[in-house]
Design an enzyme around this catalytic site. Structure first.
Site, PDB file in Angstrom:
ATOM      1  N   GLU A  47       0.661  -1.289  -0.002  1.00  0.00           N
ATOM      2  CA  GLU A  47      -0.061  -0.068   0.027  1.00  0.00           C
ATOM      3  C   GLU A  47       0.884   1.284   0.058  1.00  0.00           C
ATOM      4  OE1 GLU A  47      -3.062  -0.307  -1.251  1.00  0.00           O
ATOM      5  OE2 GLU A  47      -3.452  -1.473   0.302  1.00  0.00           O
ATOM      6  N   THR A  49       2.860   1.994  -2.041  1.00  0.00           N
ATOM      7  CA  THR A  49       4.412   1.848  -2.738  1.00  0.00           C
ATOM      8  C   THR A  49       4.326   2.114  -4.090  1.00  0.00           C
ATOM      9  OG1 THR A  49       3.294  -0.619  -2.855  1.00  0.00           O
ATOM     10  CG2 THR A  49       5.026  -0.067  -1.065  1.00  0.00           C
ATOM     11  N   ASP A  50       3.111   2.312  -4.643  1.00  0.00           N
ATOM     12  CA  ASP A  50       3.070   2.427  -6.396  1.00  0.00           C
ATOM     13  C   ASP A  50       3.635   3.597  -6.743  1.00  0.00           C
ATOM     14  OD1 ASP A  50       0.781   3.913  -5.427  1.00  0.00           O
ATOM     15  OD2 ASP A  50      -0.607   2.942  -7.078  1.00  0.00           O
ATOM     16  N   SER A  81     -25.572   6.670 -17.195  1.00  0.00           N
ATOM     17  CA  SER A  81     -25.093   5.745 -16.151  1.00  0.00           C
ATOM     18  C   SER A  81     -26.233   5.299 -15.449  1.00  0.00           C
ATOM     19  CB  SER A  81     -24.102   6.650 -15.391  1.00  0.00           C
ATOM     20  OG  SER A  81     -23.930   6.072 -14.124  1.00  0.00           O
ATOM     21  N   SER A 140     -11.459   0.951  -6.120  1.00  0.00           N
ATOM     22  CA  SER A 140     -11.318   1.197  -7.280  1.00  0.00           C
ATOM     23  C   SER A 140     -12.414   1.201  -8.255  1.00  0.00           C
ATOM     24  CB  SER A 140     -10.014   0.295  -7.750  1.00  0.00           C
ATOM     25  OG  SER A 140      -9.074   0.343  -7.295  1.00  0.00           O
ATOM     26  N   SER A 142     -13.405   3.767  -9.831  1.00  0.00           N
ATOM     27  CA  SER A 142     -12.935   4.655 -10.759  1.00  0.00           C
ATOM     28  C   SER A 142     -12.002   4.094 -11.848  1.00  0.00           C
ATOM     29  CB  SER A 142     -12.256   6.167 -10.375  1.00  0.00           C
ATOM     30  OG  SER A 142     -11.354   5.781  -9.477  1.00  0.00           O
ATOM     31  N   GLU A 174      -7.181   9.948 -15.041  1.00  0.00           N
ATOM     32  CA  GLU A 174      -7.398  10.160 -13.775  1.00  0.00           C
ATOM     33  C   GLU A 174      -6.553  11.309 -13.147  1.00  0.00           C
ATOM     34  OE1 GLU A 174      -8.839   7.066 -11.353  1.00  0.00           O
ATOM     35  OE2 GLU A 174      -8.464   8.079  -9.592  1.00  0.00           O
ATOM     36  N   ASP A 186      -4.055   0.771  -9.548  1.00  0.00           N
ATOM     37  CA  ASP A 186      -5.606   0.531  -9.872  1.00  0.00           C
ATOM     38  C   ASP A 186      -5.854   0.089 -11.175  1.00  0.00           C
ATOM     39  OD1 ASP A 186      -5.611   0.783  -7.107  1.00  0.00           O
ATOM     40  OD2 ASP A 186      -6.666   2.567  -7.349  1.00  0.00           O
TER      41      ASP A 186
HETATM   42  C1  GAF Z   1      -5.195   4.397  -4.153  1.00  0.00           C
HETATM   43  C2  GAF Z   1      -4.483   4.807  -5.522  1.00  0.00           C
HETATM   44  F1  GAF Z   1      -5.317   5.197  -6.380  1.00  0.00           F
HETATM   45  C3  GAF Z   1      -3.333   3.831  -5.779  1.00  0.00           C
HETATM   46  O1  GAF Z   1      -2.734   4.482  -6.958  1.00  0.00           O
HETATM   47  C4  GAF Z   1      -2.555   3.546  -4.523  1.00  0.00           C
HETATM   48  O2  GAF Z   1      -1.483   4.443  -4.262  1.00  0.00           O
HETATM   49  C5  GAF Z   1      -3.518   3.173  -3.315  1.00  0.00           C
HETATM   50  O3  GAF Z   1      -4.426   4.186  -3.212  1.00  0.00           O
HETATM   51  C6  GAF Z   1      -2.558   2.989  -2.104  1.00  0.00           C
HETATM   52  O4  GAF Z   1      -1.799   1.986  -2.160  1.00  0.00           O
HETATM   53  O5  GAF Z   1      -6.164   3.181  -4.503  1.00  0.00           O
END
Ligand code: GAF
Length: 397
Positions: A47, A49-50, A81, A140, A142, A174, A186
């Site tokens: 989490e 980390t991306d 929608s 997620s 979105s 996004e 995501d």
């Molecule tokens: C959200 C973000 F959209 C992801 O990119 C990620 O940083 C996450 O939070 C945390 O791990 O979902």
């Protein structure tokens, strides 16, 4: 980030693909020329980390967003929608630059904008959207919306964009069009996941490995608990965590925190003056290592043994990254006390969902224990569901 923050939305019942197709016919007349689906995700571990160019391990949910669509003449996009119950139309001027379409339509317009920015001739289209991905729950929604719209427009226009390149484009929609500074996880999960597997993604070079995650064979289940906690300033806090990480990397003289290995952590922490930055850095560096350790255990088919890593991840998010709230801490504690092998918040934080790894025959008891703990604290009752790793985005037959 969710398409709508601030609470959970109850979705209409019935098959989501049929709802999208029926919505298309009712709104536009006739049949759609196709339907495209993209899932929400849970992140097993890794989490925040991306955007530090590190490692993540999400898997796709069975809950999906489905777009029923066909082409229309001209540079116009008409989008209905089921959740808003309305149709919006936007044209070339609206996707000439970011920000002109707002609200839920921005996620759709953002994909059109990003495709055009990348040089694609995007066909005009009519799109009807239905979804089973809960909004505002950190699953997620979105990314599912962006990924389903992207799949539809690519197919309708006969546009060539390799699957490995699609997440970046959806993320740009996004980040730039909608204006949310999220990482690559995501959209990668929604587009690149496979059924029965978790997606081991290196967020620096976007290479992936599909790691078998056969819960059924192991007699296990993943219970997803919707904390129902109202999102508290989630967008601002997310951006502030990101800034702290960038400040930490800069102070350490590395391109990204991914470059600090676990064996360099003590020296790195000693080098930092600011206690808060130290905590943020410690979370990211230890979390990257927990992803690597989790992958090693899964490769060895030691699924049960990942439990302590999940729980350690939660403790790190609670104490070092400071992104949990009482509802999610309560859910984790109650799940563990009821026998979960490991539990952690999943997603960006400040609410959202908790996942618990449980013996399959204990899932109901763990869900009941969390519900009881919530009642004792006077929290709104949580949502609970068991999920299996599901397929990524695809055209439906
Ligand atoms: C959200 C973000 F959209 C992801 O990119 C990620 O940083 C996450 O939070 C945390 O791990 O979902």
């Amino acid at each position: 980030m969710s398409a709508r923050s601030g609470g959970t939305v109850t979705h209409p019942s019935g098959d989501v693909a049929e709802r999208a197709a029926a919505g298309f016919s009712a709104q536009f007349g006739g049949q759609a020329s196709g339907r495209w689906a993209a899932p929400g995700r849970v992140n097993l571990i890794g989490e925040h980390t991306d955007y530090n160019e590190g490692f993540v391990l999400p898997f796709a949910l069975p809950m999906r967003t489905v777009v029923a669509a066909d082409r229309q003449d001209g540079e116009h996009w008409t989008v209905w929608s089921e959740l808003s119950g309305e149709a919006i139309t936007f044209g070339a001027d609206d996707v000439a630059e970011p920000g002109r379409v707002t609200g839920w339509g921005a996620y759709v317009a953002g994909v059109v904008w990003a495709l055009r920015e990348a040089g694609h001739q995007v066909p005009g289209a009519r799109l009807a959207i239905a979804s089973d991905v809960p909004l505002g729950s950190g699953l997620s929604s979105s990314a599912a919306l962006e990924s389903a719209v992207l799949a539809a427009l690519l197919d309708l226009g006969g546009l060539a964009l390799a699957p490995a390149l699609q997440p970046r484009l959806a993320q740009r929609a996004e980040n730039v069009y909608v204006g949310a500074p999220t990482g690559i996880m995501d959209q990668s999960a929604s587009i690149r996941c496979r059924a029965g597997h978790a997606l081991f993604l290196d967020c620096r070079d976007e290479s992936v490995e599909h790691i078998p995650f056969d819960l059924g064979a192991a007699g296990l289940a993943v219970l997803v608990i919707d904390s129902r906690a109202p999102h508290r300033h989630a967008d601002g806090e997310y951006a502030s965590r990101r800034r702290s990480c960038e400040a930490g990397a800069s102070a350490l003289g590395v391109a990204a925190l991914r470059d600090v290995g676990i064996d360099q952590l003590d020296a790195a922490l000693a080098h930092l003056d600011d206690e808060e930055t130290r905590r943020r850095v410690r979370h990211v560096v230890t979390e990257d290592q927990r992803v690597l350790d989790t992958v090693a255990l899964l490769r060895a088919a030691r699924v049960r043994d990942i439990g302590p890593l999940l729980t350690a991840s939660h403790v790190s998010m609670r104490d070092d990254f400071e992104i949990t709230v009482p509802e999610v801490d309560t859910a984790v504690e109650a799940a563990l006390a009821a026998g979960a092998l490991g539990a952690r918040m999943t997603g960006g934080g400040f609410g959202g969902c908790v996942l618990a790894l449980v013996e399959a025959d204990r899932a109901d008891a763990v869900a009941a224990a969390v519900t009881d703990a919530y009642a004792q604290r006077g929290f709104t009752a949580p949502g609970t569901v068991t999920v299996l790793p599901s397929p990524g985005a695809a055209r439906l037959l």
